[in-house]
Design an enzyme around this catalytic site. Structure first.
Site, PDB file in Angstrom:
ATOM      1  N   ASP A 190       0.726  -1.267   0.390  1.00 49.59           N
ATOM      2  CA  ASP A 190       0.330  -0.266   0.138  1.00 49.59           C
ATOM      3  C   ASP A 190       1.224   0.870  -0.197  1.00 49.59           C
ATOM      4  OD1 ASP A 190       1.257  -0.404   2.524  1.00 49.59           O
ATOM      5  OD2 ASP A 190      -0.873  -0.222   3.732  1.00 49.59           O
TER       6      ASP A 190
ATOM      7  N   ASP B  36       7.119   3.548   3.417  1.00 46.31           N
ATOM      8  CA  ASP B  36       6.997   4.440   4.225  1.00 46.31           C
ATOM      9  C   ASP B  36       9.103   4.973   4.491  1.00 46.31           C
ATOM     10  OD1 ASP B  36       6.572   6.733   5.937  1.00 46.31           O
ATOM     11  OD2 ASP B  36       5.727   5.831   7.524  1.00 46.31           O
TER      12      ASP B  36
ATOM     13  N   ASP C 101      -5.187   2.866   7.103  1.00 47.36           N
ATOM     14  CA  ASP C 101      -5.964   3.493   8.260  1.00 47.36           C
ATOM     15  C   ASP C 101      -5.365   3.437   9.497  1.00 47.36           C
ATOM     16  OD1 ASP C 101      -3.784   0.569   9.335  1.00 47.36           O
ATOM     17  OD2 ASP C 101      -5.325   0.423  10.559  1.00 47.36           O
TER      18      ASP C 101
HETATM   19  P1  IMP Z   1       7.199   1.130   6.143  1.00 47.58           P
HETATM   20  O1  IMP Z   1       8.284   2.440   7.102  1.00 47.58           O
HETATM   21  O2  IMP Z   1       7.524   1.881   4.996  1.00 47.58           O
HETATM   22  O3  IMP Z   1       8.578   0.002   6.558  1.00 47.58           O
HETATM   23  O4  IMP Z   1       5.710   1.397   6.114  1.00 47.58           O
HETATM   24  C1  IMP Z   1       5.661   0.044   6.444  1.00 47.58           C
HETATM   25  C2  IMP Z   1       3.730   0.393   7.322  1.00 47.58           C
HETATM   26  O5  IMP Z   1       3.373   1.419   7.380  1.00 47.58           O
HETATM   27  C3  IMP Z   1       2.611   0.355   5.718  1.00 47.58           C
HETATM   28  O6  IMP Z   1       2.841  -0.564   4.818  1.00 47.58           O
HETATM   29  C4  IMP Z   1       1.703   0.475   6.179  1.00 47.58           C
HETATM   30  O7  IMP Z   1       1.119  -0.227   6.698  1.00 47.58           O
HETATM   31  C5  IMP Z   1       1.586   1.859   7.739  1.00 47.58           C
HETATM   32  N1  IMP Z   1       2.166   3.646   7.061  1.00 47.58           N
HETATM   33  C6  IMP Z   1       3.011   3.849   6.713  1.00 47.58           C
HETATM   34  N2  IMP Z   1       2.434   5.586   6.109  1.00 47.58           N
HETATM   35  C7  IMP Z   1       1.541   5.205   6.250  1.00 47.58           C
HETATM   36  C8  IMP Z   1      -0.042   6.057   6.222  1.00 47.58           C
HETATM   37  O8  IMP Z   1       0.696   7.464   5.823  1.00 47.58           O
HETATM   38  N3  IMP Z   1      -0.604   5.685   6.444  1.00 47.58           N
HETATM   39  C9  IMP Z   1      -1.153   4.768   6.772  1.00 47.58           C
HETATM   40  N4  IMP Z   1      -0.694   3.784   6.815  1.00 47.58           N
HETATM   41  C10 IMP Z   1       1.176   3.862   6.927  1.00 47.58           C
HETATM   42 MG    MG Z   2       0.931  -2.089   4.674  1.00 51.72          MG
END
Ligand code: IMP
Ligand code: MG
Length: 183
Positions: free
Chosen positions: A104, A107, A163
């Protein structure tokens, strides 16, 4: 969550349904052109991927299997803590598959860099990553998707699978979340 604070949580629509539909249709055609009739395995990372994966799978014409993994990144409110747990793994041996991981949002990049390494070690025929959203400003580990549908600024977003505290997964569009309702 009261009905009033639920409504207030939606600050503004960032990406509407039509924009999402058009980008997914383009992505489907791009995947078809890359794999040229070869079967693929679309791997969604739960839970955030479920809406995107459902639409993406219907936008491709190559033979397509779907599978899921689940990852938990620890959040307090809207802030990531750094550790990522894989809470559900794939059931199949991916060594015979052209795998596309569908996420999705990227981040900090921690979730996908961990999952990418895990799947890569299992020697799939090929491995690519497609993400609905990319927030490059927030990257903590170096990671780049092969296909990213939308690049967004550093705001917390909800909807279309994403979410906040399990709410807003089902909004049909992507909205900026109003952090004032939880602070
Ligand atoms: P990561 O920080 O790239 O590991 O992101 C991990 C997970 O954090 C993503 O797959 C989302 O489920 C959640 N996430 C990161 N940013 C957002 C946001 O802006 N809204 C909702 N979920 C987020
Ligand atoms: Mg996710």
């Amino acid at each position: 969550m009261t009905p009033d604070s639920y409504e207030k949580g939606i600050k503004r629509i960032l990406i509407n349904e039509n924009e999402i539909r058009m980008k997914i249709s383009e992505a489907g055609k791009y995947i078809d052109s890359l794999y040229d009739g070869r079967p693929i395995l679309l791997v969604g990372i739960l839970k955030g991927c479920f809406v995107f994966l459902a639409d993406l799978a219907r936008a491709v014409s190559v033979p397509c299997e779907v599978a899921f993994m689940a990852a938990q990144s620890y959040y307090s409110g809207t802030d990531s803590s750094g550790s990522v747990d894989i809470t559900m793994d794939l059931k199949q041996d991916v060594s015979g598959y052209h795998v596309i991981i569908a996420e999705d949002i990227i981040d900090t990049g921690r979730t996908l860099s961990k999952i990418f390494r895990m799947i890569k070690e299992r020697s799939p025929l090929s491995l690519r990553v497609i993400t609905l959203l990319d927030k490059p400003e927030r990257r903590a580990v170096d990671f780049k998707a092969d296909v990213s549908l939308f690049t967004i600024e550093d705001v917390f977003v909800v909807g279309y699978g994403l979410d906040c505290g399990e709410y807003y997964h089902n909004l049909p569009y992507i909205a900026e979340f109003n952090e004032e309702i939880i602070n």
